[in-house]
Write a protein that holds these residues in place. Structure first.
Motif, PDB file in Angstrom:
ATOM      1  N   VAL A   1       0.838  -1.201   0.000  1.00  0.00           N
ATOM      2  CA  VAL A   1       0.000   0.000   0.000  1.00  0.00           C
ATOM      3  C   VAL A   1       0.872   1.249   0.000  1.00  0.00           C
ATOM      4  O   VAL A   1       0.600   2.218  -0.720  1.00  0.00           O
ATOM      5  CB  VAL A   1      -0.952  -0.015   1.215  1.00  0.00           C
ATOM      6  CG1 VAL A   1      -1.693   1.319   1.347  1.00  0.00           C
ATOM      7  CG2 VAL A   1      -1.951  -1.158   1.088  1.00  0.00           C
ATOM      8  N   ALA A   2       1.929   1.244   0.804  1.00  0.00           N
ATOM      9  CA  ALA A   2       2.815   2.405   0.860  1.00  0.00           C
ATOM     10  C   ALA A   2       3.453   2.698  -0.491  1.00  0.00           C
ATOM     11  O   ALA A   2       3.542   3.856  -0.911  1.00  0.00           O
ATOM     12  CB  ALA A   2       3.897   2.176   1.919  1.00  0.00           C
ATOM     13  N   GLU A   3       3.907   1.657  -1.179  1.00  0.00           N
ATOM     14  CA  GLU A   3       4.500   1.852  -2.506  1.00  0.00           C
ATOM     15  C   GLU A   3       3.522   2.540  -3.446  1.00  0.00           C
ATOM     16  O   GLU A   3       3.878   3.476  -4.171  1.00  0.00           O
ATOM     17  CB  GLU A   3       4.901   0.498  -3.097  1.00  0.00           C
ATOM     18  CG  GLU A   3       6.150  -0.118  -2.525  1.00  0.00           C
ATOM     19  CD  GLU A   3       6.514  -1.388  -3.273  1.00  0.00           C
ATOM     20  OE1 GLU A   3       5.699  -2.331  -3.292  1.00  0.00           O
ATOM     21  OE2 GLU A   3       7.609  -1.426  -3.847  1.00  0.00           O
ATOM     22  N   THR A   4       2.276   2.075  -3.437  1.00  0.00           N
ATOM     23  CA  THR A   4       1.269   2.612  -4.355  1.00  0.00           C
ATOM     24  C   THR A   4       0.918   4.046  -4.009  1.00  0.00           C
ATOM     25  O   THR A   4       0.837   4.922  -4.886  1.00  0.00           O
ATOM     26  CB  THR A   4       0.004   1.744  -4.312  1.00  0.00           C
ATOM     27  OG1 THR A   4       0.348   0.398  -4.656  1.00  0.00           O
ATOM     28  CG2 THR A   4      -1.048   2.258  -5.277  1.00  0.00           C
ATOM     29  N   VAL A   5       0.715   4.323  -2.724  1.00  0.00           N
ATOM     30  CA  VAL A   5       0.324   5.677  -2.298  1.00  0.00           C
ATOM     31  C   VAL A   5       1.443   6.678  -2.589  1.00  0.00           C
ATOM     32  O   VAL A   5       1.200   7.795  -3.055  1.00  0.00           O
ATOM     33  CB  VAL A   5      -0.061   5.670  -0.799  1.00  0.00           C
ATOM     34  CG1 VAL A   5      -0.241   7.094  -0.285  1.00  0.00           C
ATOM     35  CG2 VAL A   5      -1.345   4.877  -0.591  1.00  0.00           C
ATOM     36  N   ARG A   6       2.684   6.279  -2.330  1.00  0.00           N
ATOM     37  CA  ARG A   6       3.805   7.180  -2.610  1.00  0.00           C
ATOM     38  C   ARG A   6       3.935   7.464  -4.108  1.00  0.00           C
ATOM     39  O   ARG A   6       4.351   8.562  -4.507  1.00  0.00           O
ATOM     40  CB  ARG A   6       5.114   6.589  -2.088  1.00  0.00           C
ATOM     41  CG  ARG A   6       5.208   6.625  -0.568  1.00  0.00           C
ATOM     42  CD  ARG A   6       6.564   6.139  -0.074  1.00  0.00           C
ATOM     43  NE  ARG A   6       7.605   7.109  -0.344  1.00  0.00           N
ATOM     44  CZ  ARG A   6       8.620   6.927  -1.181  1.00  0.00           C
ATOM     45  NH1 ARG A   6       8.736   5.784  -1.841  1.00  0.00           N
ATOM     46  NH2 ARG A   6       9.523   7.861  -1.357  1.00  0.00           N
ATOM     47  N   ALA A   7       3.583   6.485  -4.927  1.00  0.00           N
ATOM     48  CA  ALA A   7       3.665   6.686  -6.378  1.00  0.00           C
ATOM     49  C   ALA A   7       2.607   7.654  -6.877  1.00  0.00           C
ATOM     50  O   ALA A   7       2.779   8.275  -7.924  1.00  0.00           O
ATOM     51  CB  ALA A   7       3.521   5.345  -7.099  1.00  0.00           C
ATOM     52  N   ASN A   8       1.522   7.792  -6.117  1.00  0.00           N
ATOM     53  CA  ASN A   8       0.402   8.627  -6.559  1.00  0.00           C
ATOM     54  C   ASN A   8       0.320   9.969  -5.836  1.00  0.00           C
ATOM     55  O   ASN A   8      -0.606  10.746  -6.074  1.00  0.00           O
ATOM     56  CB  ASN A   8      -0.917   7.877  -6.352  1.00  0.00           C
ATOM     57  CG  ASN A   8      -1.034   6.672  -7.261  1.00  0.00           C
ATOM     58  OD1 ASN A   8      -0.474   6.654  -8.358  1.00  0.00           O
ATOM     59  ND2 ASN A   8      -1.743   5.650  -6.812  1.00  0.00           N
ATOM     60  N   GLY A   9       1.252  10.256  -4.952  1.00  0.00           N
ATOM     61  CA  GLY A   9       1.184  11.511  -4.212  1.00  0.00           C
ATOM     62  C   GLY A   9       2.488  11.798  -3.504  1.00  0.00           C
ATOM     63  O   GLY A   9       3.445  11.010  -3.555  1.00  0.00           O
ATOM     64  N   ASP A  10       2.528  12.953  -2.825  1.00  0.00           N
ATOM     65  CA  ASP A  10       3.752  13.411  -2.177  1.00  0.00           C
ATOM     66  C   ASP A  10       3.715  12.990  -0.706  1.00  0.00           C
ATOM     67  O   ASP A  10       3.335  13.757   0.177  1.00  0.00           O
ATOM     68  CB  ASP A  10       3.831  14.932  -2.307  1.00  0.00           C
ATOM     69  CG  ASP A  10       5.199  15.466  -1.907  1.00  0.00           C
ATOM     70  OD1 ASP A  10       6.139  14.657  -1.810  1.00  0.00           O
ATOM     71  OD2 ASP A  10       5.304  16.678  -1.689  1.00  0.00           O
ATOM     72  N   TYR A  11       4.119  11.741  -0.441  1.00  0.00           N
ATOM     73  CA  TYR A  11       4.041  11.173   0.901  1.00  0.00           C
ATOM     74  C   TYR A  11       5.373  10.603   1.354  1.00  0.00           C
ATOM     75  O   TYR A  11       6.105   9.996   0.564  1.00  0.00           O
ATOM     76  CB  TYR A  11       3.007  10.039   0.946  1.00  0.00           C
ATOM     77  CG  TYR A  11       1.575  10.483   0.721  1.00  0.00           C
ATOM     78  CD1 TYR A  11       0.824  11.014   1.761  1.00  0.00           C
ATOM     79  CD2 TYR A  11       0.992  10.346  -0.533  1.00  0.00           C
ATOM     80  CE1 TYR A  11      -0.482  11.412   1.552  1.00  0.00           C
ATOM     81  CE2 TYR A  11      -0.319  10.739  -0.749  1.00  0.00           C
ATOM     82  CZ  TYR A  11      -1.058  11.274   0.295  1.00  0.00           C
ATOM     83  OH  TYR A  11      -2.347  11.658   0.092  1.00  0.00           O
ATOM     84  N   ASN A  12       5.672  10.803   2.619  1.00  0.00           N
ATOM     85  CA  ASN A  12       6.769  10.122   3.293  1.00  0.00           C
ATOM     86  C   ASN A  12       6.125   9.081   4.206  1.00  0.00           C
ATOM     87  O   ASN A  12       5.384   9.438   5.135  1.00  0.00           O
ATOM     88  CB  ASN A  12       7.589  11.126   4.104  1.00  0.00           C
ATOM     89  CG  ASN A  12       8.617  10.445   4.981  1.00  0.00           C
ATOM     90  OD1 ASN A  12       9.252   9.477   4.560  1.00  0.00           O
ATOM     91  ND2 ASN A  12       8.787  10.941   6.200  1.00  0.00           N
TER      92      ASN A  12
END
Length: 321
Positions: A41-52
């Motif tokens: 989930v983290a990989e996908t969310v980081r790919a779609n937005g500016d998240y640490n």
């Protein structure tokens, strides 16, 4: 977990500190499925937005406390524990009304197993005969022990009753119970798990087990008071258990809190429940693969209110109104 996922985890833990929003994920042990879910989930969310995003280890019970206190923003638990935390029921002392649901990814079925030669066929018969059952119910404070106690209480049986009848109640892990059943020191065990569960298969290969059904009244009590769902464990799930067995199931759920933005919750839900998300998660285990066959499964039986961002995602998908 695959080497690729472990590598991804390492990258996530040391990810870009200049990202716009930091999220802490509290998942299970690093070798388990829920940690791997967090990494995916983290990989996908980081790919779609500016998240640490930091993926950390935790546990189903403690994760809810962390998320309720906003010390983590995403994690796994169970539908039964989530409802208990939301309402302030045992094992939680205070209500955590800020908890919000994202998705359900697996189901765990409750199994009340005894050796085949134990002369009872139901919990009602256990009470009627006052049979001195020697049983393991899992470590204290874990969901398995809590649910076991509630199922017994719904049938008018307490741990003290079992002891008074000459039986034993052991608060031990399934691995310890396995050894004691094989050696003849115990004759029953309860477990809340996916199906089939490898430790039960192992016990059953050495000592033939039977599974006690839950009555309609018990199932209704577990549904109405504690948020579990009715289920039927299929015949031949375990060798020698040839008839379906009525029981209850709890979901493995992904949870956030109301402080998390609607957009972030939307991204989390999409990462889990989209066709691509479900396909990625399905590679992690057979239990996830068999459960996450549809987006409808993602949105059902979570136990607590959905986050508004998750609600928006499911509404757009035509799942909730």
């Amino acid at each position: 977990m695959t080497k690729q996922l472990l590598a991804a985890a390492a990258l996530l833990i040391g990810s870009n500190a200049s990202a716009n929003e930091t999220l802490d994920f509290s998942m299970g042990s690093i070798s388990g499925n829920t940690y791997a879910i967090g990494v995916q989930v983290a990989e996908t969310v980081r790919a779609n937005g500016d998240y640490n995003i930091n993926v950390k280890t935790g546990g189903a019970l403690g994760n809810l406390i962390m998320i309720g206190r906003d010390q983590a923003q995403f994690g796994h638990s169970s539908s039964g524990l989530a409802l208990a935390a939301y309402n302030g029921q045992e094992p939680y002392e205070q209500r955590m009304e800020n908890l919000r649901g994202i998705a359900k990814v697996m189901e765990s079925s409750f199994q009340f197993l005894t050796l085949e030669n134990v002369p009872i066929d139901s919990l009602a018969e256990l009470r009627e005969k006052q049979y001195p059952l020697k049983i393991a119910v899992g470590p204290r404070g874990r969901e398995n022990e809590l649910l076991s106690r509630r199922v017994l209480e719904a049938n008018g049986i307490s741990y003290d009753d079992i002891r008074d009848w000459g039986g034993r109640v052991e608060f031990i892990s399934i691995s310890d119970a396995n050894s004691l059943i094989r050696d003849g020191h115990l004759e029953a065990v309860t477990i809340l798990s996916g199906l089939p569960y490898a430790p039960v298969v192992e016990i059953n290969s050495a000592r033939q087990l039977q599974m006690l059904p839950l009555s309609d009244e018990t199932v209704t009590t577990m549904q109405e008071q504690y948020g579990y769902t009715a289920t039927e464990i299929k015949a031949s799930t375990y060798e020698g258990i040839d008839s379906p067995v009525p029981s209850v199931a709890g979901g493995v759920v992904l949870v956030t809190n109301s402080n998390v933005s609607a957009e972030t919750a939307y991204q989390l839900t999409q990462a889990v429940c989209s066709d691509q998300g479900r396909d990625r998660l399905a590679t992690l285990s057979g239990s996830i693969s068999s459960y996450l066959a549809s987006i409808e499964a993602c949105a059902s039986g979570i136990g607590i209110p959905l986050h508004e961002g998750a609600e928006r995602y499911f509404s757009e998908a035509g799942i909730v109104q």
